[in-house]
Write a protein that holds these residues in place. Structure first.
Motif, PDB file in Angstrom:
ATOM      1  N   SER A  62       0.962  -1.208  -0.116  1.00 15.89           N
ATOM      2  CA  SER A  62       0.495   0.036   0.105  1.00 15.89           C
ATOM      3  C   SER A  62       0.426   1.114  -0.307  1.00 15.89           C
ATOM      4  N   GLU A  88      -6.084   7.680   3.388  1.00 21.22           N
ATOM      5  CA  GLU A  88      -5.588   5.703   3.962  1.00 21.22           C
ATOM      6  C   GLU A  88      -4.585   5.647   4.781  1.00 21.22           C
ATOM      7  N   ASP A  89      -4.172   6.412   4.724  1.00 24.17           N
ATOM      8  CA  ASP A  89      -2.421   6.681   5.620  1.00 24.17           C
ATOM      9  C   ASP A  89      -2.650   7.511   7.228  1.00 24.17           C
TER      10      ASP A  89
END
Length: 114
Positions: A62, A88-89
């Protein structure tokens, strides 16, 4: 005594960059691969990036191509350069040995949001 002190987190817009830094005590740092982990709300802690004592690196799929891990053996620091950040980090980021030891630092919060 094992100490891990993370710093450098903050709020950043999507597409932005942050550089995290971790200072580790010699006990945990000297002979071990080191890594950055992260834990998002409601999720398990996951391995983000790993670096061996000789500098070989591995990354979670990812973050490949966006994050870079490095270590300074003289300063006992492990850095994580994070580019092209995505929502999403967002997570609390921790450093530790890999495999991890039981001792964890306080972590540093990274929030990616517009």
């Amino acid at each position: 005594q094992v100490q891990l002190v993370e710093s450098g987190g903050g709020l950043v817009q999507p597409g932005g960059s942050l550089r995290l830094s971790c200072r580790a005590s010699i006990t945990i740092f000297r002979f071990n691969a080191m890594a950055w982990y992260r834990q998002a709300p409601g999720k398990q802690r996951e391995l983000v990036a790993r670096i061996t004592t000789s500098g070989s690196t591995n990354y979670a799929d990812s973050v490949k191509g966006r994050f870079t891990i490095s270590r300074d053996n003289a300063k006992r620091t492990v850095d994580l350069q994070m580019n092209s950040l995505k929502p999403e980090d967002t997570a609390v980021y921790y450093c530790n040995a890999n495999p991890s030891w039981d001792n964890w630092g306080q972590g540093t919060q990274v929030t990616v949001s517009s």
